[in-house]
Design a protein around this motif. Structure first.
Motif, mmCIF file in Angstrom:
data_model
loop_
_atom_site.group_PDB
_atom_site.id
_atom_site.type_symbol
_atom_site.label_atom_id
_atom_site.label_comp_id
_atom_site.label_asym_id
_atom_site.label_seq_id
_atom_site.Cartn_x
_atom_site.Cartn_y
_atom_site.Cartn_z
ATOM 1 N N ALA A 122 0.820 -1.208 0.000
ATOM 2 C CA ALA A 122 0.000 0.000 0.000
ATOM 3 C C ALA A 122 0.855 1.260 0.000
ATOM 4 O O ALA A 122 1.819 1.378 0.760
ATOM 5 N N ASN A 123 0.470 2.176 -0.864
ATOM 6 C CA ASN A 123 1.124 3.477 -0.940
ATOM 7 C C ASN A 123 0.112 4.531 -0.510
ATOM 8 O O ASN A 123 -0.884 4.766 -1.197
ATOM 9 N N TYR A 129 1.134 -3.072 9.970
ATOM 10 C CA TYR A 129 1.060 -3.445 8.559
ATOM 11 C C TYR A 129 2.178 -2.746 7.770
ATOM 12 O O TYR A 129 2.283 -1.520 7.782
ATOM 13 N N TRP A 130 2.969 -3.593 7.130
ATOM 14 C CA TRP A 130 3.982 -3.024 6.237
ATOM 15 C C TRP A 130 3.307 -2.234 5.114
ATOM 16 O O TRP A 130 2.287 -2.645 4.579
ATOM 17 N N VAL A 131 3.924 -1.089 4.749
ATOM 18 C CA VAL A 131 3.454 -0.309 3.600
ATOM 19 C C VAL A 131 4.657 -0.022 2.686
ATOM 20 O O VAL A 131 5.805 -0.328 3.014
ATOM 21 N N ASP A 132 4.385 0.579 1.540
ATOM 22 C CA ASP A 132 5.408 0.751 0.496
ATOM 23 C C ASP A 132 6.255 2.012 0.719
ATOM 24 O O ASP A 132 6.227 2.937 -0.087
ATOM 25 N N ILE A 133 7.002 2.044 1.814
ATOM 26 C CA ILE A 133 7.933 3.144 2.075
ATOM 27 C C ILE A 133 9.195 2.550 2.684
ATOM 28 O O ILE A 133 9.121 1.736 3.607
ATOM 29 N N HIS A 182 19.642 1.623 11.232
ATOM 30 C CA HIS A 182 19.409 0.349 10.536
ATOM 31 C C HIS A 182 17.921 -0.005 10.488
ATOM 32 O O HIS A 182 17.564 -1.184 10.474
ATOM 33 N N ARG A 183 17.070 0.976 10.480
ATOM 34 C CA ARG A 183 15.624 0.750 10.368
ATOM 35 C C ARG A 183 15.140 1.474 9.108
ATOM 36 O O ARG A 183 14.898 2.670 9.126
ATOM 37 N N HIS A 184 14.983 0.700 8.041
ATOM 38 C CA HIS A 184 14.761 1.305 6.728
ATOM 39 C C HIS A 184 13.373 1.061 6.143
ATOM 40 O O HIS A 184 13.093 1.548 5.044
ATOM 41 N N CYS A 185 12.493 0.328 6.852
ATOM 42 C CA CYS A 185 11.170 0.030 6.303
ATOM 43 C C CYS A 185 10.086 0.560 7.230
ATOM 44 O O CYS A 185 10.290 0.696 8.429
ATOM 45 N N VAL A 186 8.918 0.853 6.644
ATOM 46 C CA VAL A 186 7.858 1.543 7.379
ATOM 47 C C VAL A 186 6.633 0.647 7.520
ATOM 48 O O VAL A 186 6.223 -0.025 6.573
#
Length: 235
Positions: free
Chosen positions: A149-150, A168-172, A205-209
């Motif tokens: 999701a974006n 929930y992982w999203v597209d960032i 080292h935390r690169h995902c949202v």
């Protein structure tokens, strides 16, 4: 009779006068020979010499023309090579720009719309059973024909996640290094909307949202969370 004798004497005197004059003229020029006839200019020897000159001139002119033509051909070849290199570079750039769109169109034909729910103007799917890493979530959404999701704005964030109580992982993401900009893999550009949880710790080292309770968090991409997919192949 006397008349005839007088005429003969006169003729004889004139003849002697003419001979004496001729001898005097010859002695003044230093020769007793008569002048020679003028030699014609266009003799065979002269024509042969001129013909050789013409051949030499034509040969030199032809060699000069051939050199100029060869030089022009070489310059044109160099320009064509440079133009071809520019076109190849441009085509590679255009191909790189359009390949994601072509891939998105291809994947959109595989979307299983039955698993997606319309929320607002778009369709979303929320995984509720299995947690996985950000990369695995990305691959799973693609296999469904969708994409992580974006989120376009805060209104859409509230519409989508108001009833969702999990992570929930999203597209960032901000890969590959710390301090990078937060971007969307779908658009390849900076994320259009971010709403961070207040007072988050320093991002190392935390690169995902992921999203929880209508707020965003950055997390290690290898950690496991649920994920949200969108059906539309556009940001």
């Amino acid at each position: 009779m006397y008349k005839y004798a007088t005429c003969i004497l006169s003729i004889f005197a004139l003849w002697n006068f003419w001979v004496a004059s001729a001898k005097k003229q010859d002695s003044s020029t230093g020769t007793n020979e008569l002048p020679k006839e003028p030699v014609p200019y266009y003799t065979i020897e002269n024509i042969e010499n001129h013909q050789q000159h013409w051949f030499t001139y034509n040969s030199l002119r032809q060699n000069g023309t051939l050199w100029r033509l060869g030089n022009m051909e070489q310059r044109l070849a160099m320009r064509m090579h440079a133009f071809q290199s520019q076109m190849d570079t441009l085509l590679r750039s255009l191909r790189q720009q359009f390949e994601p769109y072509v891939e998105n169109i291809r994947m959109s034909n595989k979307i299983k719309m039955s698993v997606f729910k319309k929320i607002g103007s778009r369709h979303f799917y929320f995984e509720q059973q299995k947690k996985m890493s950000w990369d695995s979530a990305y691959d799973t959404c693609r296999q469904m024909g969708g994409h992580l999701a974006n989120i376009l704005d805060e209104k859409e964030l509230n519409e989508i996640f108001t009833e969702q109580k999990k992570n929930y992982w999203v597209d960032i993401n901000s890969r590959p290094s710390d301090g990078g900009s937060w971007t969307s893999t779908l658009s390849g550009r900076d994320a259009t909307f971010l709403k961070w949880k207040p007072n988050l710790p320093e991002n190392i080292h935390r690169h995902c949202v992921y999203v929880n309770a209508n707020e965003m968090y950055f997390e290690n991409c290898g950690n496991d969370h649920y994920y949200a997919c969108q059906a539309e192949q556009w940001a």
